[in-house]
Design a protein around this motif. Structure first.
Motif, PDB file in Angstrom:
ATOM      1  N   GLU A 148      48.194  42.854  34.032  1.00  0.00           N
ATOM      2  CA  GLU A 148      47.019  43.508  34.977  1.00  0.00           C
ATOM      3  C   GLU A 148      47.165  43.173  36.182  1.00  0.00           C
TER       4      GLU A 148
ATOM      5  N   ILE B 277      45.928  33.599  34.308  1.00  0.00           N
ATOM      6  CA  ILE B 277      45.740  34.026  35.824  1.00  0.00           C
ATOM      7  C   ILE B 277      46.869  33.240  36.787  1.00  0.00           C
TER       8      ILE B 277
ATOM      9  N   SER C 265      45.060  33.389  27.758  1.00  0.00           N
ATOM     10  CA  SER C 265      45.089  34.243  28.849  1.00  0.00           C
ATOM     11  C   SER C 265      45.873  33.403  29.964  1.00  0.00           C
TER      12      SER C 265
ATOM     13  N   ARG D  33      45.923  38.171  27.925  1.00  0.00           N
ATOM     14  CA  ARG D  33      46.232  39.199  29.024  1.00  0.00           C
ATOM     15  C   ARG D  33      46.848  38.006  30.075  1.00  0.00           C
TER      16      ARG D  33
ATOM     17  N   LEU E 203      47.176  38.088  34.025  1.00  0.00           N
ATOM     18  CA  LEU E 203      46.564  38.735  35.276  1.00  0.00           C
ATOM     19  C   LEU E 203      47.175  38.085  36.261  1.00  0.00           C
TER      20      LEU E 203
ATOM     21  N   LEU F 244      38.356  39.328  32.254  1.00  0.00           N
ATOM     22  CA  LEU F 244      39.666  38.855  31.644  1.00  0.00           C
ATOM     23  C   LEU F 244      39.597  38.760  30.308  1.00  0.00           C
TER      24      LEU F 244
END
Length: 245
Positions: free
Chosen positions: A205, A191, A189, A32, A34, A28
């Motif tokens: 993503e 998740i 980031s 980003r 995700l 990762l």
């Protein structure tokens, strides 16, 4: 940057060892968003807990900004800038929302900054600032407060485990707006474990985890069309129909 290298997680039951995760690897990059999705029981939540350090892998390595964090505790990972939001956030009788935000930030926050974080997640600051984070709050309210507390932290990676679980349509809509705000915020980031189409549409993503392995991964434009055909066939995925309930 977060990197998982050949992660295994096995547990023992009465019949022997059971593989929950089997050779999971991905990287990762910074900045980003995700989304990890897949059938129920495929290992998604276990993967999130392993990244945070709540569970320890039985094999493999986790690197964060080049540092091996595989054996670090939850507290040590939190100090490095990794944050985690539970499916069912804890409640704290006697702890006010304002105090929780200050604790998350690491120092006392001025009232106007606390109000800004609450506003960002769709809560009226004057109504919630001095309320206790206890059973008087609904599930959606507690989840939005938890998101606000992660926003108040200087995080490199923010992890959310099925934040939409068990909340009503109105709260879900507000959560989606909160994650849009998070994407534009200072977290490097994100998740997010989710089955929801509207959340997947926010992703840079998508990784699909099934039977303890990564079945597919790629950009939203690559992976999302493949998933659309499965929503109507698999009870493990909840798409438009569930989001509309």
């Amino acid at each position: 940057m977060l990197e998982l290298q050949h992660i295994f997680f096995q547990v023992e039951d009465s019949k022997g060892e059971l593989g929950i995760l089997n050779d999971v690897s991905f990287t990762l990059e910074e900045n980003r968003f995700l989304v990890i999705t897949g059938p129920n029981g495929g290992g998604k939540s276990t993967l999130a807990r392993i990244i945070m350090g709540i569970e320890k892998p039985t094999g493999g390595k986790i690197l964060y900004n080049g540092q091996d964090i595989t054996d670090l505790s939850v507290t040590e990972r939190a100090r490095l800038g990794i944050g985690y939001a539970f499916q069912q956030p804890p409640r704290f009788k006697g702890l006010t929302v304002r105090r929780l935000l200050s604790l998350a930030h690491g120092s006392d926050l001025p009232e106007d900054e606390c109000c800004a974080y609450l506003t960002n997640v769709g809560l009226c600051s004057q109504e919630y600032l001095n309320r206790e984070v206890d059973a008087s709050l609904s599930g959606g309210e507690v989840k939005r407060i938890e998101i606000a507390s992660l926003m108040a932290r200087e995080l490199g990676v923010a992890i959310f485990d099925e934040p939409e679980a068990g909340i009503d349509l109105w709260s879900f809509a507000m959560l989606v707006e909160s994650f849009k705000m998070l994407c534009r915020g200072r977290h490097k980031s994100v998740i997010l474990i989710s089955h929801q189409e509207r959340i997947m549409q926010l992703a840079d993503e998508i990784i699909v985890v099934a039977d303890g392995k990564i079945r597919s991964q790629g950009s939203k434009e690559e992976i999302f069309p493949e998933l659309l055909g499965e929503f109507s066939q698999s009870c493990g995925f909840r798409g438009k129909e569930a989001a509309a309930q």
